[in-house]
Design a protein around this motif. Structure first.
Motif, short mmCIF file in Angstrom:
data_model
loop_
_atom_site.label_atom_id
_atom_site.label_comp_id
_atom_site.label_asym_id
_atom_site.label_seq_id
_atom_site.Cartn_x
_atom_site.Cartn_y
_atom_site.Cartn_z
N ILE A 11 38.91 34.78 36.91
CA ILE A 11 38.14 35.39 35.83
C ILE A 11 36.96 36.10 36.46
N THR A 44 32.47 38.05 29.84
CA THR A 44 33.74 38.18 30.54
C THR A 44 34.15 39.64 30.64
N HIS A 47 39.89 38.61 32.16
CA HIS A 47 40.28 37.25 31.79
C HIS A 47 41.31 36.62 32.71
N LYS A 48 42.13 37.44 33.36
CA LYS A 48 43.23 36.84 34.13
C LYS A 48 43.70 37.79 35.22
N ASP A 111 43.26 42.63 29.19
CA ASP A 111 42.33 43.28 30.12
C ASP A 111 42.57 44.78 30.25
N TYR A 156 40.03 29.55 36.88
CA TYR A 156 40.27 28.88 35.60
C TYR A 156 40.93 27.53 35.85
#
Length: 171
Positions: A11, A44, A47-48, A111, A156
């Motif tokens: 992240i 943020t 996120h991934k 994203d 995460y």
């Protein structure tokens, strides 16, 4: 600034100036359910991303070669059971778009969308509680400015996050 080279999800957040961080952390501590509040206030950006992608630290280092970004906290936003402050800055929007190009091979659908920068101060409550806080925070609200000072990367951990690295803005 070290290498990520880990498995799992990465992240990326935007760091705030210490006073701004303390302000939003205090709101989050006061209004977020204690059992679910295992993160500090955060913005943020992504996120991934793959935590084992070795080129990400270099990309972030290049993007951190810049001056701090002033963000306007423009309103208190109610999203069902979540209350957040929305953030606006053309400079951040442009930076995020450039980062999306750099991270394109790894972006999930979430994203790939335009950035809706915000800081959540309450979540995982009833709709009624969220509406109450939204009304309370909106009373007398005046837009104000905060300063973004760099990036952080996080691993995460299925709930909590582990800080991996910081990329302070250099100028």
């Amino acid at each position: 600034m070290g290498q990520i080279l880990q498995t799992g999800t990465l992240i990326i957040t935007l760091d705030m100036a210490p006073g701004d961080q303390a302000f939003f952390d205090a709101l989050r501590k006061k209004h977020f359910p204690a059992h679910a509040n295992y993160l500090d206030a955060h913005i943020t950006l992504f996120h991934k991303l793959p935590a084992n992608e070795g080129s990400i630290p270099g990309i972030l280092t290049k993007f951190a070669d810049r001056k701090a970004i002033t963000l306007e906290v423009d309103k208190v936003h109610l999203m069902g059971i979540c209350v957040a402050y929305t953030l606006v800055a053309d400079e951040l929007k442009k930076l995020h778009e450039e980062m999306q190009v750099a991270f394109a091979p790894w972006l999930i659908k979430q994203d790939q969308q335009g950035l809706r920068a915000h800081i959540t101060v309450q979540n995982k409550v009833t709709t009624f509680k969220a509406q109450q806080l939204h009304q309370e925070l909106n009373e007398g609200f005046t837009p104000f400015k905060i300063e973004a000072t760099g990036f952080s990367t996080w691993k995460y951990l299925k709930g909590p996050w582990k800080l991996l690295d910081k990329y302070p803005f250099l100028l």
